[in-house]
Design a protein around this motif. Sequence first.
Motif, PDB file in Angstrom:
ATOM      1  N   MET A   1       0.827  -1.216   0.000  1.00  0.00           N
ATOM      2  CA  MET A   1       0.000   0.000   0.000  1.00  0.00           C
ATOM      3  C   MET A   1       0.855   1.257   0.000  1.00  0.00           C
ATOM      4  SD  MET A   1      -3.088  -1.108   2.596  1.00  0.00           S
ATOM      5  CE  MET A   1      -4.091   0.331   2.211  1.00  0.00           C
ATOM      6  N   GLY A   2       2.180   1.096  -0.115  1.00  0.00           N
ATOM      7  CA  GLY A   2       3.062   2.256  -0.182  1.00  0.00           C
ATOM      8  C   GLY A   2       3.543   2.750   1.158  1.00  0.00           C
ATOM      9  N   PHE A   3       3.262   2.017   2.239  1.00  0.00           N
ATOM     10  CA  PHE A   3       3.766   2.412   3.564  1.00  0.00           C
ATOM     11  C   PHE A   3       5.222   1.966   3.675  1.00  0.00           C
ATOM     12  CE2 PHE A   3      -0.346   2.714   6.304  1.00  0.00           C
ATOM     13  CZ  PHE A   3      -0.955   3.415   5.276  1.00  0.00           C
ATOM     14  N   GLU A   4       6.100   2.905   3.881  1.00  0.00           N
ATOM     15  CA  GLU A   4       7.524   2.569   4.004  1.00  0.00           C
ATOM     16  C   GLU A   4       8.023   2.681   5.438  1.00  0.00           C
ATOM     17  OE1 GLU A   4       9.741   4.873   1.245  1.00  0.00           O
ATOM     18  OE2 GLU A   4       8.722   4.046  -0.502  1.00  0.00           O
TER      19      GLU A   4
ATOM     20  N   LYS B   1      -3.577   8.134  12.538  1.00  0.00           N
ATOM     21  CA  LYS B   1      -4.112   7.517  13.754  1.00  0.00           C
ATOM     22  C   LYS B   1      -4.920   6.259  13.444  1.00  0.00           C
ATOM     23  CE  LYS B   1      -6.358  10.958  15.675  1.00  0.00           C
ATOM     24  NZ  LYS B   1      -6.215  12.025  14.656  1.00  0.00           N
ATOM     25  N   THR B   2      -5.663   6.270  12.331  1.00  0.00           N
ATOM     26  CA  THR B   2      -6.516   5.121  12.020  1.00  0.00           C
ATOM     27  C   THR B   2      -5.693   3.854  11.854  1.00  0.00           C
ATOM     28  OG1 THR B   2      -8.031   6.637  10.897  1.00  0.00           O
ATOM     29  CG2 THR B   2      -8.354   4.287  10.530  1.00  0.00           C
ATOM     30  N   ALA B   3      -4.622   3.926  11.079  1.00  0.00           N
ATOM     31  CA  ALA B   3      -3.761   2.747  10.898  1.00  0.00           C
ATOM     32  C   ALA B   3      -3.094   2.359  12.206  1.00  0.00           C
ATOM     33  CB  ALA B   3      -2.704   3.031   9.831  1.00  0.00           C
ATOM     34  N   ALA B   4      -2.867   3.327  13.081  1.00  0.00           N
ATOM     35  CA  ALA B   4      -2.201   3.039  14.352  1.00  0.00           C
ATOM     36  C   ALA B   4      -2.995   2.077  15.211  1.00  0.00           C
ATOM     37  CB  ALA B   4      -1.942   4.341  15.118  1.00  0.00           C
ATOM     38  N   PHE B   5      -4.332   2.109  15.116  1.00  0.00           N
ATOM     39  CA  PHE B   5      -5.107   1.133  15.895  1.00  0.00           C
ATOM     40  C   PHE B   5      -5.625  -0.021  15.055  1.00  0.00           C
ATOM     41  CE2 PHE B   5      -8.341   4.540  15.088  1.00  0.00           C
ATOM     42  CZ  PHE B   5      -9.316   3.806  14.427  1.00  0.00           C
ATOM     43  N   ILE B   6      -5.821   0.171  13.755  1.00  0.00           N
ATOM     44  CA  ILE B   6      -6.334  -0.927  12.929  1.00  0.00           C
ATOM     45  C   ILE B   6      -5.279  -2.020  12.726  1.00  0.00           C
ATOM     46  CG2 ILE B   6      -7.058  -1.572  10.599  1.00  0.00           C
ATOM     47  CD1 ILE B   6      -8.615   1.004  10.442  1.00  0.00           C
ATOM     48  N   LEU B   7      -4.057  -1.639  12.414  1.00  0.00           N
ATOM     49  CA  LEU B   7      -3.028  -2.633  12.079  1.00  0.00           C
ATOM     50  C   LEU B   7      -2.742  -3.604  13.233  1.00  0.00           C
ATOM     51  CD1 LEU B   7      -0.557  -0.432   9.991  1.00  0.00           C
ATOM     52  CD2 LEU B   7      -2.202  -2.121   9.159  1.00  0.00           C
ATOM     53  N   PRO B   8      -2.506  -3.130  14.460  1.00  0.00           N
ATOM     54  CA  PRO B   8      -2.259  -4.110  15.530  1.00  0.00           C
ATOM     55  C   PRO B   8      -3.469  -4.974  15.856  1.00  0.00           C
ATOM     56  CG  PRO B   8      -2.397  -1.881  16.441  1.00  0.00           C
ATOM     57  CD  PRO B   8      -2.335  -1.747  14.944  1.00  0.00           C
ATOM     58  N   ILE B   9      -4.672  -4.425  15.733  1.00  0.00           N
ATOM     59  CA  ILE B   9      -5.878  -5.218  15.985  1.00  0.00           C
ATOM     60  C   ILE B   9      -6.012  -6.323  14.937  1.00  0.00           C
ATOM     61  CG2 ILE B   9      -8.402  -5.175  16.018  1.00  0.00           C
ATOM     62  CD1 ILE B   9      -7.102  -4.009  18.533  1.00  0.00           C
ATOM     63  N   LEU B  10      -5.806  -5.980  13.671  1.00  0.00           N
ATOM     64  CA  LEU B  10      -5.874  -6.986  12.615  1.00  0.00           C
ATOM     65  C   LEU B  10      -4.817  -8.064  12.824  1.00  0.00           C
ATOM     66  CD1 LEU B  10      -6.461  -4.778   9.422  1.00  0.00           C
ATOM     67  CD2 LEU B  10      -8.118  -6.252  10.571  1.00  0.00           C
ATOM     68  N   ASN B  11      -3.649  -7.649  13.256  1.00  0.00           N
ATOM     69  CA  ASN B  11      -2.576  -8.606  13.511  1.00  0.00           C
ATOM     70  C   ASN B  11      -2.970  -9.590  14.614  1.00  0.00           C
ATOM     71  OD1 ASN B  11       0.411  -9.274  13.030  1.00  0.00           O
ATOM     72  ND2 ASN B  11       0.337  -9.016  15.252  1.00  0.00           N
ATOM     73  N   LYS B  12      -3.578  -9.066  15.675  1.00  0.00           N
ATOM     74  CA  LYS B  12      -4.018  -9.930  16.780  1.00  0.00           C
ATOM     75  C   LYS B  12      -5.067 -10.934  16.312  1.00  0.00           C
ATOM     76  CE  LYS B  12      -3.494  -6.813  20.771  1.00  0.00           C
ATOM     77  NZ  LYS B  12      -4.236  -6.259  21.924  1.00  0.00           N
ATOM     78  N   ILE B  13      -6.087 -10.430  15.601  1.00  0.00           N
ATOM     79  CA  ILE B  13      -7.173 -11.302  15.143  1.00  0.00           C
ATOM     80  C   ILE B  13      -6.633 -12.378  14.210  1.00  0.00           C
ATOM     81  CG2 ILE B  13      -9.326 -11.399  13.840  1.00  0.00           C
ATOM     82  CD1 ILE B  13      -9.906  -8.548  14.770  1.00  0.00           C
ATOM     83  N   SER B  14      -5.734 -11.980  13.318  1.00  0.00           N
ATOM     84  CA  SER B  14      -5.166 -12.926  12.354  1.00  0.00           C
ATOM     85  C   SER B  14      -4.382 -14.027  13.049  1.00  0.00           C
ATOM     86  CB  SER B  14      -4.253 -12.166  11.378  1.00  0.00           C
ATOM     87  OG  SER B  14      -3.656 -13.053  10.469  1.00  0.00           O
ATOM     88  N   LYS B  15      -3.592 -13.663  14.075  1.00  0.00           N
ATOM     89  CA  LYS B  15      -2.771 -14.669  14.764  1.00  0.00           C
ATOM     90  C   LYS B  15      -3.611 -15.587  15.647  1.00  0.00           C
ATOM     91  CE  LYS B  15       1.784 -12.521  14.834  1.00  0.00           C
ATOM     92  NZ  LYS B  15       2.925 -12.091  15.672  1.00  0.00           N
TER      93      LYS B  15
ATOM     94  N   GLY C   1      -9.394  -2.400   3.179  1.00  0.00           N
ATOM     95  CA  GLY C   1      -8.140  -2.352   2.433  1.00  0.00           C
ATOM     96  C   GLY C   1      -7.020  -3.089   3.149  1.00  0.00           C
ATOM     97  N   PHE C   2      -6.862  -2.834   4.441  1.00  0.00           N
ATOM     98  CA  PHE C   2      -5.793  -3.478   5.206  1.00  0.00           C
ATOM     99  C   PHE C   2      -6.009  -4.987   5.332  1.00  0.00           C
ATOM    100  CE2 PHE C   2      -5.289   0.805   7.420  1.00  0.00           C
ATOM    101  CZ  PHE C   2      -4.136   1.128   6.728  1.00  0.00           C
ATOM    102  N   ALA C   3      -7.280  -5.405   5.439  1.00  0.00           N
ATOM    103  CA  ALA C   3      -7.586  -6.817   5.718  1.00  0.00           C
ATOM    104  C   ALA C   3      -7.906  -7.607   4.446  1.00  0.00           C
ATOM    105  CB  ALA C   3      -8.767  -6.903   6.690  1.00  0.00           C
ATOM    106  N   TYR C   4      -7.569  -7.073   3.302  1.00  0.00           N
ATOM    107  CA  TYR C   4      -7.976  -7.674   2.020  1.00  0.00           C
ATOM    108  C   TYR C   4      -7.540  -9.140   1.911  1.00  0.00           C
ATOM    109  CZ  TYR C   4      -8.802  -8.095  -3.004  1.00  0.00           C
ATOM    110  OH  TYR C   4      -9.254  -8.490  -4.240  1.00  0.00           O
ATOM    111  N   PHE C   5      -6.319  -9.451   2.378  1.00  0.00           N
ATOM    112  CA  PHE C   5      -5.804 -10.814   2.252  1.00  0.00           C
ATOM    113  C   PHE C   5      -5.909 -11.611   3.545  1.00  0.00           C
ATOM    114  CE2 PHE C   5      -3.492  -8.380  -0.999  1.00  0.00           C
ATOM    115  CZ  PHE C   5      -3.800  -9.124  -2.122  1.00  0.00           C
ATOM    116  N   LEU C   6      -6.588 -11.066   4.557  1.00  0.00           N
ATOM    117  CA  LEU C   6      -6.646 -11.722   5.860  1.00  0.00           C
ATOM    118  C   LEU C   6      -7.943 -12.494   6.091  1.00  0.00           C
ATOM    119  CD1 LEU C   6      -5.160  -8.924   8.161  1.00  0.00           C
ATOM    120  CD2 LEU C   6      -4.017 -10.951   7.272  1.00  0.00           C
ATOM    121  N   GLY C   7      -8.965 -12.218   5.295  1.00  0.00           N
ATOM    122  CA  GLY C   7     -10.246 -12.875   5.514  1.00  0.00           C
ATOM    123  C   GLY C   7     -10.966 -12.376   6.747  1.00  0.00           C
TER     124      GLY C   7
END
Length: 446
Positions: free
Chosen positions: A1-4, A33-47, A74-80
């Motif tokens: 997504m272009g995040f470096e 701020k939105t990605a700051a809370f969405i990304l770790p939550i998605l990571n937790k749910i996925s694991k 967008g962030f969860a596109y490949f996570l189901g």
Amino acid sequence: MGFEKPTPIQEKAIPVIMENRDLIACAQTGTGKTAAFILPILNKISKNGSSTLNTLILAPTRELAIQIDQQIQGFAYFLGISSIPIYGGGDGIVWEQQKKALETGAEIIVATPGRLIALLAGGKIDLTTLEHLILDEADRMMDMGFSDDILKIVNYLPKDRQTVLFSATMPPKIRQFSMKFLNNPAEISIAMGKTADGVTQAMYSVYDTQKEELVKNILSQKAYEAVIIFASTKDKVKSLFKVLKKHFDIEAFHSDLEQIEREKIMSAFKNKSVKILIGTDIISRGIDVVGIELIINYDTPSDPEDYVHRVGRTARADAKGEAITFVNPKDQYKFDNIEKLIGMKITQNPLPEGFETGPTYTGTATKGKADYGSNKKSGFNKNKKSGSVDKRKPFPKRENSRTENQKEGHSRPVEAKKSAEPKFTTEPKEVKPGKFGVRKNAIDPE
């Protein structure tokens, strides 16, 4: 997504959320701020492989709820991992779609408080499996009167949960309110009350009668691709829209519009098929549109923090932008407070050629002082005639309408209202201490 690389708020907040700690995070708008809370939550749910409701995100407006849901997709596109936006304003079909989606199940709900309470009261949502509560734009939710609604929602939630509060400002009332349902939170504050470095800020000292011509003058300077004009009331938005639509490609955005109209207008603005958007502070939060070049504060915001949110619509993600504010005499004290909050003096631009001289800006006008301005219908005068005399007659004095008893300090006693006990359709379940620690719900006795 272009995040470096992570933004400062992402770099500091993500590790705290991953540690399951409660968090109060404050950072200026447009900092990720939105990605700051969405990304770790998605990571937790996925694991963890959870397929039940895991996270509730509360947002103050429909537009922000929709935007957060789109970012999750967008962030969860490949996570189901699925999410559902829950908000009011739609027709019966939308209501049924939301209920059906909830019954089908999703890992994340993004909701406005009012609509969520309606669904909870109807027994449509089972929150017993919830692990995370996120409050986004908490200061805005309090400004809109959602404090009681949030506390009602909190009492439906398991005590063994992680709670994260994000806000662009952190007045004392937010901190006091958050302590009612957060458990020993970590705190992060980044550039509180500051505007982005990429914003060029300026102001015009004007009479109200000069504002229409001035905004037309500014919009005529170049072919802007994306502009937002903020007015103080929806009535002013409507009247200014009627004036400007004769000359510019513009749409009005306000609370009187049906939800489907609001979504169409916002989509057109994001796609640049509409170049100029005029609205109230309803669009000062939750609009993440790339490339907004100019923000015009047609009216000076009453709250200095609202200025930060308005200006935050431009110069997002290290881009450049311009913000111009019109300041009439009675609003000078407001603008002075804005400069104090952001810690800088904003450049005053001279009025364009052909305009009558505006009021002298002192920055210390008395609160509530009337702005009579010029007697002319417009502050723009090609002939530059001046020297008119105010022939208005003063209002006659009126007798005080208070009774003698009131004058002497006596008033009719008013019976105090009994406070209503909160009602819930289900009793909050007692939960043993878990990985998020022991916490109280808002209605628990001391």
